[in-house]
Design a protein around this motif. Structure first.
Motif, PDB file in Angstrom:
ATOM      1  N   THR A 300       0.816  -1.219   0.000  1.00  0.00           N
ATOM      2  CA  THR A 300       0.000   0.000   0.000  1.00  0.00           C
ATOM      3  C   THR A 300       0.850   1.269   0.000  1.00  0.00           C
ATOM      4  OG1 THR A 300      -1.772  -1.157   1.139  1.00  0.00           O
ATOM      5  CG2 THR A 300      -1.779   1.245   1.305  1.00  0.00           C
ATOM      6  N   ALA A 301       1.947   1.234   0.723  1.00  0.00           N
ATOM      7  CA  ALA A 301       2.778   2.442   0.855  1.00  0.00           C
ATOM      8  C   ALA A 301       3.337   2.926  -0.487  1.00  0.00           C
ATOM      9  CB  ALA A 301       3.925   2.168   1.823  1.00  0.00           C
ATOM     10  N   TYR A 302       3.416   2.007  -1.467  1.00  0.00           N
ATOM     11  CA  TYR A 302       3.995   2.394  -2.756  1.00  0.00           C
ATOM     12  C   TYR A 302       2.943   2.833  -3.770  1.00  0.00           C
ATOM     13  CZ  TYR A 302       7.689  -0.264  -0.530  1.00  0.00           C
ATOM     14  OH  TYR A 302       8.607  -0.712   0.365  1.00  0.00           O
ATOM     15  N   ALA A 303       1.669   2.780  -3.358  1.00  0.00           N
ATOM     16  CA  ALA A 303       0.595   3.010  -4.330  1.00  0.00           C
ATOM     17  C   ALA A 303       0.635   4.415  -4.930  1.00  0.00           C
ATOM     18  CB  ALA A 303      -0.759   2.745  -3.679  1.00  0.00           C
ATOM     19  N   ILE A 304       0.814   5.418  -4.104  1.00  0.00           N
ATOM     20  CA  ILE A 304       0.782   6.792  -4.619  1.00  0.00           C
ATOM     21  C   ILE A 304       1.908   7.035  -5.612  1.00  0.00           C
ATOM     22  CG2 ILE A 304       1.092   9.221  -3.981  1.00  0.00           C
ATOM     23  CD1 ILE A 304      -1.150   8.996  -2.366  1.00  0.00           C
ATOM     24  N   ALA A 305       3.117   6.582  -5.260  1.00  0.00           N
ATOM     25  CA  ALA A 305       4.260   6.773  -6.170  1.00  0.00           C
ATOM     26  C   ALA A 305       4.013   6.031  -7.481  1.00  0.00           C
ATOM     27  CB  ALA A 305       5.540   6.289  -5.500  1.00  0.00           C
ATOM     28  N   THR A 306       3.538   4.799  -7.352  1.00  0.00           N
ATOM     29  CA  THR A 306       3.275   3.984  -8.545  1.00  0.00           C
ATOM     30  C   THR A 306       2.238   4.655  -9.437  1.00  0.00           C
ATOM     31  OG1 THR A 306       3.724   2.012  -7.245  1.00  0.00           O
ATOM     32  CG2 THR A 306       2.509   1.700  -9.296  1.00  0.00           C
ATOM     33  N   TYR A 307       1.171   5.090  -8.793  1.00  0.00           N
ATOM     34  CA  TYR A 307       0.080   5.732  -9.526  1.00  0.00           C
ATOM     35  C   TYR A 307       0.565   6.985 -10.255  1.00  0.00           C
ATOM     36  CZ  TYR A 307      -4.230   8.384 -10.299  1.00  0.00           C
ATOM     37  OH  TYR A 307      -5.243   9.118 -10.856  1.00  0.00           O
ATOM     38  N   TYR A 308       1.331   7.825  -9.555  1.00  0.00           N
ATOM     39  CA  TYR A 308       1.722   9.083 -10.188  1.00  0.00           C
ATOM     40  C   TYR A 308       2.768   8.917 -11.280  1.00  0.00           C
ATOM     41  CZ  TYR A 308      -1.587  11.930  -7.844  1.00  0.00           C
ATOM     42  OH  TYR A 308      -2.781  12.482  -7.468  1.00  0.00           O
ATOM     43  N   ILE A 309       3.393   7.754 -11.369  1.00  0.00           N
ATOM     44  CA  ILE A 309       4.259   7.476 -12.520  1.00  0.00           C
ATOM     45  C   ILE A 309       3.422   6.941 -13.688  1.00  0.00           C
ATOM     46  CG2 ILE A 309       6.052   5.950 -13.404  1.00  0.00           C
ATOM     47  CD1 ILE A 309       7.355   6.247 -10.577  1.00  0.00           C
ATOM     48  N   TYR A 419      -2.285  15.149  -3.475  1.00  0.00           N
ATOM     49  CA  TYR A 419      -2.189  13.775  -3.974  1.00  0.00           C
ATOM     50  C   TYR A 419      -2.531  12.776  -2.866  1.00  0.00           C
ATOM     51  CZ  TYR A 419       0.359  15.701  -8.039  1.00  0.00           C
ATOM     52  OH  TYR A 419       0.734  16.400  -9.147  1.00  0.00           O
ATOM     53  N   LEU A 420      -2.259  13.144  -1.599  1.00  0.00           N
ATOM     54  CA  LEU A 420      -2.530  12.232  -0.488  1.00  0.00           C
ATOM     55  C   LEU A 420      -4.039  12.052  -0.223  1.00  0.00           C
ATOM     56  CD1 LEU A 420       0.335  13.207   1.989  1.00  0.00           C
ATOM     57  CD2 LEU A 420       0.112  11.074   0.716  1.00  0.00           C
ATOM     58  N   SER A 421      -4.857  12.938  -0.780  1.00  0.00           N
ATOM     59  CA  SER A 421      -6.311  12.793  -0.648  1.00  0.00           C
ATOM     60  C   SER A 421      -6.778  11.459  -1.209  1.00  0.00           C
ATOM     61  CB  SER A 421      -7.046  13.882  -1.435  1.00  0.00           C
ATOM     62  OG  SER A 421      -6.583  15.138  -1.068  1.00  0.00           O
ATOM     63  N   ASP A 422      -6.007  10.928  -2.150  1.00  0.00           N
ATOM     64  CA  ASP A 422      -6.418   9.715  -2.854  1.00  0.00           C
ATOM     65  C   ASP A 422      -5.731   8.461  -2.312  1.00  0.00           C
ATOM     66  OD1 ASP A 422      -8.006  11.246  -4.538  1.00  0.00           O
ATOM     67  OD2 ASP A 422      -6.341  11.617  -5.911  1.00  0.00           O
ATOM     68  N   ILE A 423      -5.103   8.595  -1.151  1.00  0.00           N
ATOM     69  CA  ILE A 423      -4.273   7.505  -0.645  1.00  0.00           C
ATOM     70  C   ILE A 423      -5.037   6.189  -0.458  1.00  0.00           C
ATOM     71  CG2 ILE A 423      -4.581   8.175   1.803  1.00  0.00           C
ATOM     72  CD1 ILE A 423      -1.503   7.522   2.053  1.00  0.00           C
ATOM     73  N   PHE A 424      -6.337   6.273  -0.118  1.00  0.00           N
ATOM     74  CA  PHE A 424      -7.108   5.046   0.105  1.00  0.00           C
ATOM     75  C   PHE A 424      -7.843   4.542  -1.133  1.00  0.00           C
ATOM     76  CE2 PHE A 424      -7.534   6.791   4.654  1.00  0.00           C
ATOM     77  CZ  PHE A 424      -6.363   6.159   5.051  1.00  0.00           C
ATOM     78  N   THR A 425      -7.883   5.351  -2.163  1.00  0.00           N
ATOM     79  CA  THR A 425      -8.656   4.960  -3.352  1.00  0.00           C
ATOM     80  C   THR A 425      -7.785   4.498  -4.518  1.00  0.00           C
ATOM     81  OG1 THR A 425      -8.709   7.334  -3.869  1.00  0.00           O
ATOM     82  CG2 THR A 425     -10.712   6.363  -2.921  1.00  0.00           C
ATOM     83  N   ILE A 426      -6.533   4.982  -4.541  1.00  0.00           N
ATOM     84  CA  ILE A 426      -5.670   4.770  -5.693  1.00  0.00           C
ATOM     85  C   ILE A 426      -5.342   3.299  -5.963  1.00  0.00           C
ATOM     86  CG2 ILE A 426      -3.149   4.898  -5.957  1.00  0.00           C
ATOM     87  CD1 ILE A 426      -3.419   7.901  -5.962  1.00  0.00           C
ATOM     88  N   SER A 427      -5.073   2.531  -4.900  1.00  0.00           N
ATOM     89  CA  SER A 427      -4.681   1.123  -5.085  1.00  0.00           C
ATOM     90  C   SER A 427      -5.755   0.334  -5.827  1.00  0.00           C
ATOM     91  CB  SER A 427      -4.468   0.452  -3.727  1.00  0.00           C
ATOM     92  OG  SER A 427      -3.426   1.082  -3.055  1.00  0.00           O
ATOM     93  N   LEU A 430      -5.301   0.807  -9.434  1.00  0.00           N
ATOM     94  CA  LEU A 430      -4.112   0.077  -9.891  1.00  0.00           C
ATOM     95  C   LEU A 430      -4.426  -1.407 -10.021  1.00  0.00           C
ATOM     96  CD1 LEU A 430      -1.370   1.887  -7.766  1.00  0.00           C
ATOM     97  CD2 LEU A 430      -1.631   1.986 -10.263  1.00  0.00           C
ATOM     98  N   ALA A 431      -5.269  -1.918  -9.096  1.00  0.00           N
ATOM     99  CA  ALA A 431      -5.621  -3.332  -9.145  1.00  0.00           C
ATOM    100  C   ALA A 431      -6.816  -3.598 -10.055  1.00  0.00           C
ATOM    101  CB  ALA A 431      -5.916  -3.837  -7.735  1.00  0.00           C
ATOM    102  N   GLY A 432      -7.482  -2.545 -10.520  1.00  0.00           N
ATOM    103  CA  GLY A 432      -8.623  -2.706 -11.430  1.00  0.00           C
ATOM    104  C   GLY A 432      -9.894  -3.203 -10.765  1.00  0.00           C
TER     105      GLY A 432
END
Lengths: 482, 481
Positions: A300-309, A419-427, A430-432
């Motif tokens: 989970t901790a890598y989700a934001i970085a992954t998403y923004y790339i 960007y942290l507003s989306d911390i719980f939704t982004i993963s 990414l997982a679809g």
């Protein structure tokens, strides 16, 4: 009671019983729009004339007699193309763009007899979490006009919340349906990637974008999903999966359903009121017969970085077409290069430019493997986290947003905070996976809080079933701003 | 070796072939050529916001067919990638192409040069979309864009750097064209741009293992220009090295008017295309059964057909090679044989008279007014002695022009061969009588004058006399027997 307070189900009852005509329904909603639009600013474009035509059956689809959405006034996020009606993406670039074609979702809504009241505001090209990145204006949260409604589908969520439409469509790339639904106290459903056609949705990040309903109730979301879901020959990424009747899931009990509680989603420093409301919601699910199970989603901790790339990489390419050559905004220049540069410098806002630059960098030769390549690998790990968790649970419950609605301007200067507003939704993007936000409480300051429920791939049924059972056992969804 | 015996060239070609599908690669628009600008466009091929590509299965089928015909392995898992760059003729700001997982890899074609056969390796064949066309007119204050061609399916066929001379490069290009036309996936027209060629060329000392710095050549829109541009460029590189200059990695354009290559951009100015997997299209895994179906649809290919023509019909290699250079021509020939023609005789008439007339009229064998049955009829008239070989040429041309049958032409024009000795006897007597001098010399032993007399008799009979009969008569009468 004003008709505009009703959702899809309520209006269908009234219309079916002949207590009101579609025109009367529309009158009520436009009265509401006329009084609220100036304060809330949910709409970029109102299509009043077109709406009355649709409500009178003048559009000739015949759907007004038979359609499941006959006469239901709806709002559509302004990054979903509507034929002959401006579709701006809240960008200078497309300020006067009138699509000569209809998106698959709105054409399915038309076939079901819906009535389009207008196109709603968003963060430019769906990039943002507050609508502050709209090139035109910021939409206000109907619960507190000094606060943002969330984003990027903030216009749609605010319009539903304020009773300016019975329901709306939004799009969700990293939380853009669920987060504003949470902040406005309405229901927002992001379907499984591939469940709903993206044809006609102006692309932000193609591998993450998904259209979904924003509604007053879970049942309404199921009704809309029934209409828009299913394979579309115009979208190769739409899945050839059977579409069940999702409304049947709304009404089933949830005894024995295993609810996963990911420990990585309850973090130190998160808003106490949000945490309290979500934990109480989980207790409520337990009271309804569900079984809470602690799970772990270690990446989970890598989700934001992954998403923004990944999201910015795709965006940098998706937005290359706005070059001033074929349609949309064009700034002059002494030669081709200058025309390109001026057009894109003046046509795009700062957040869009920031993301184009980030994505261009991430895809550059020499950096590709370290950024895009690596992010794809992490995306796979995040997917596997969920697969692992879903071996022992049927659904996962988390907060939708780490905070309630924040004040206009509060985070605008700090993109990272935003960007942290989306911390719980982004993963989930990414997982679809499919995910929903349902109202689960209010802060002391009377701001809504949302519970996010995440399901297995193409298992919107369980998501709807659990969300509906929860919703019906509480009164949160009945509250409306004063 | 073209430039100097102490250096050798290393050449690899990238060939773009436009596929003969009815519709574009990612939308339903027509691929028809020459229609009003932007009339064959839709939201997808003009890159409208929110539009999405959907792969034309036929384009993939054609690419797999090409790969199989060129001995490639077909990828079990393949996908598209975006190639990003800005240009007005590229509506989306990226071209949908393929990068790390092409449809076909590791193939080869065989070419014949200098009496031997060489195998040229193929690195890959991939599928992509064509761009539109920028049109520059007026005083240069604006340009126009025509997107009719945007989204037309292209195959890119990339060779290994296996060619050593411009001749080999030319032979390779011609072989590709022949195969593409045989299997019906591309019309192979270089002048119209449905077949395009870029070359990578470097030179190195003979025997060296390391490759020299390569230069990319563009804008060679005919087979002749490919060879000429390579010849020029190889010479230029050898001369530069000899005078102590370093070759720089760059792209050069062939200027056909000046006959030279000119620098277009250096490596430093090259684009960074930022390739990444196309998220709007799902990866594809062509089913084994489908690949086998496609394999079964491939006709006999030119190399195999040439060998069969030589062995089964006893044709000389030259004939077999020429007749199999185009599939319709080979079909035309085999139709004659199937209808009973003697193969070598049919070959002679096709390569001689038929090709001459077709070339004069600038039409291809498919448009030939003469059908195989016509030639077979003519050959049977010759065999039966009904007409002479000489008269047959006249009849042939008349058949070609009028589409009438050989028998009818012979009848209408009175061209029947005269084989009746009594009828010819008087003519022979008269010819001998009118040429007493030559007759005397013949009798004195100058036997080669027989040809002269045959010619005179032919002239008198307008070519209709049976040469065998005249020969016998002349010999008899001249020797006074």
């Amino acid at each position: 009671m004003e008709l505009s307070e009703l959702g899809i189900e309520g209006l269908k009852d009234v219309l079916d019983r002949g207590e009101a005509t579609p025109a009367m329904v529309l009158d009520s909603f436009f009265r509401r729009i006329d009084s609220a639009q100036e304060k809330v600013k949910a709409f970029v474009t109102l299509s009043r004339e077109q709406a009355y035509k649709m409500a009178s059956g003048a559009c000739g689809t015949g759907a007004l007699d038979t359609g499941i959405l006959a006469g239901i006034p709806m709002a559509i996020k302004d990054n979903i193309c509507t034929k002959a009606i401006k579709t701006t993406c809240s960008s200078r670039m497309l300020e006067n763009f009138i699509p000569p074609y209809e998106s698959t979702v709105t054409s399915r809504l038309s076939d079901a007899g819906y009535v389009l009241v207008g196109k709603t505001n968003l963060d430019e090209f769906a990039m943002g979490s507050s609508t502050e990145n709209s090139a035109f204006f910021t939409t206000r949260n109907p619960w507190d006009l000094d606060r943002i409604p969330g984003g990027s589908s903030g216009g749609s969520a605010a319009a539903v919340c304020a009773g300016m439409c019975a329901a709306a469509l939004g799009s969700d790339t990293g939380g853009s349906i669920r987060q504003p639904a949470s902040l406005c106290g309405v229901v927002g459903l992001k379907p499984t990637y591939g469940r709903v056609s993206r044809y006609g949705l102006v692309a932000f990040a193609s591998s993450l974008d998904q259209i979904g309903p924003i509604t007053k109730t879970v049942k309404d979301a199921a009704i809309l999903l029934n209409v828009i879901a299913g394979r579309d020959p115009l979208d190769s990424t739409s899945a050839p999966m059977p579409v069940p009747d999702f409304t049947k899931a709304a009404g089933m009990d949830i005894k024995g359903i295993r609810v996963g509680i990911p420990r990585e989603y309850f973090i130190p420093g998160m808003d106490k009121e949000v945490e309290g409301a979500v934990r109480a919601a989980i207790k409520q699910l337990e009271a309804l017969g569900a079984v809470p199970v602690e799970v772990s989603l270690p990446h989970t901790a890598y989700a934001i970085a992954t998403y923004y790339i990944l999201a910015t990489s795709e965006a940098s390419s998706n937005l290359a077409r706005y070059d001033g050559v074929k349609y949309g905004f064009r700034a002059g220049g002494k030669d081709l290069m200058e025309t390109y540069m001026n057009t894109r410098a003046e046509g795009f806002g700062p957040e869009v430019k920031r993301r184009i630059m980030l994505g261009t960098y991430a895809l550059s030769s020499g950096y590709y493997e370290a950024y895009y390549g690596r992010a794809q690998q992490v995306r796979t790990l995040i997917k596997k986290d969920f697969e692992e968790a879903f071996k022992s649970v049927d659904i996962i419950a988390t907060p939708t947003s780490p905070t309630p609605a924040f004040k206009v301007g509060e985070k605008a200067a700090d993109p990272l905070q935003m960007y942290l507003s989306d911390i719980f939704t982004i993963s989930i993007n990414l997982a679809g996976l499919p995910g929903i936000s349902v109202p689960c409480g209010f802060t002391g300051g009377n701001l809504p809080i949302g519970l996010q429920l995440i399901g297995r791939h193409f298992d919107e049924e369980t998501v709807i079933r659990v969300a509906h059972a929860y919703e019906q056992s509480t009164d949160w969804h009945k509250r409306r701003p004063g | 070796m073209s430039a100097n015996d102490t250096y050798e060239a290393v050449i690899g070609l990238e060939v773009h072939a436009q596929l003969l599908t009815d519709s574009k690669i990612f939308c339903g628009c027509s691929t028809k050529f020459g229609l009003p600008p932007n009339s064959q466009t839709c939201p997808v091929c003009t890159g409208m916001p929110g539009s999405l590509p959907v792969l034309n299965r036929k384009a993939l089928q054609f690419t797999i067919k090409t790969g199989l015909a060129m001995n490639c392995s077909i990828a079990g898992f393949s996908r598209f990638a975006r190639k990003n760059y800005f240009y007005p003729d590229l509506p989306k700001g990226y071209q949908i192409s393929q990068y790390e997982l092409p449809v076909c890899e590791h193939g080869y074609v065989e070419i014949s040069v200098g009496g031997g056969t060489r195998r040229i390796g193929l690195t890959r064949i991939h599928l992509e979309e064509d761009a539109g066309k920028n049109i520059h007119e007026g005083a240069g204050t604006y340009s126009l864009v025509d997107l009719n061609r945007a989204g037309v399916p292209l195959m890119e066929i990339v060779s290994e750097p296996d060619m050593k001379s411009p001749e080999e490069a030319g032979a390779y290009m011609r072989k590709l064209r022949t195969i593409l036309r045989y299997i019906g996936v591309c019309d192979g027209n270089m002048e119209q741009g449905s077949l395009r060629c870029d070359a990578n060329v470097s030179v190195r000392p003979v025997g060296a293992v390391a490759l020299g710095t390569k230069v990319e050549l563009k804008n060679m829109n005919s087979f002749k220009f490919v060879e000429k541009a390579l010849e020029y460029e190889i010479k230029r590189q050898v001369n530069a090295i000899k005078s102590g200059e370093k070759i720089i990695q760059e792209t050069r354009l062939w200027d056909s008017a000046a006959g030279v290559t000119q620098s277009m951009r250096t490596k430093e100015e090259a684009h960074d295309y930022r390739y990444f997997p196309e998220p709007d299209l799902v990866p594809f895994m062509p089913a084994e059964t489908w690949i086998e179906e496609i394999r079964a649809s491939i006709p006999e290919l030119p190399d195999a057909r040439r060998e069969r023509f030589a062995s089964a019909y006893g044709l000389p290699e030259y004939d077999a090679d020429l007749l199999t250079s185009e599939r319709p021509l080979a079909d035309w020939f085999e139709e004659c044989v199937r209808k009973g023609a003697q193969p070598k005789a049919a070959s002679n008439w096709i390569m001689g008279e038929l090709m001459r007339l077709l070339n004069e009229d600038g039409i291809s064998i498919e448009g030939s007014p003469l059908v195989p049955a016509g030639l077979v009829e003519l050959l049977s008239l010759i065999d039966a002695g009904t007409i002479s070989g000489k008269i047959a040429k006249t009849v042939f041309e008349e058949m070609y022009r009028s589409k009438k049958s050989a028998a009818l032409i012979v009848k209408e024009k009175g061209l029947l061969q005269i084989s009746d000795a009594s009828e010819l006897s008087a003519v022979v007597d008269q010819v001998i009588a009118s040429n007493p001098n030559e007759a005397g010399r013949f009798r004195d032993g100058e036997v080669k004058l027989l040809g002269f007399f045959v010619g005179q008799v032919m002239k008198a009979t307008k070519g209709k006399a049976n040469p065998g009969v005249i020969n016998d008569l002349l010999k008899k009468k001249l020797s006074g027997k």
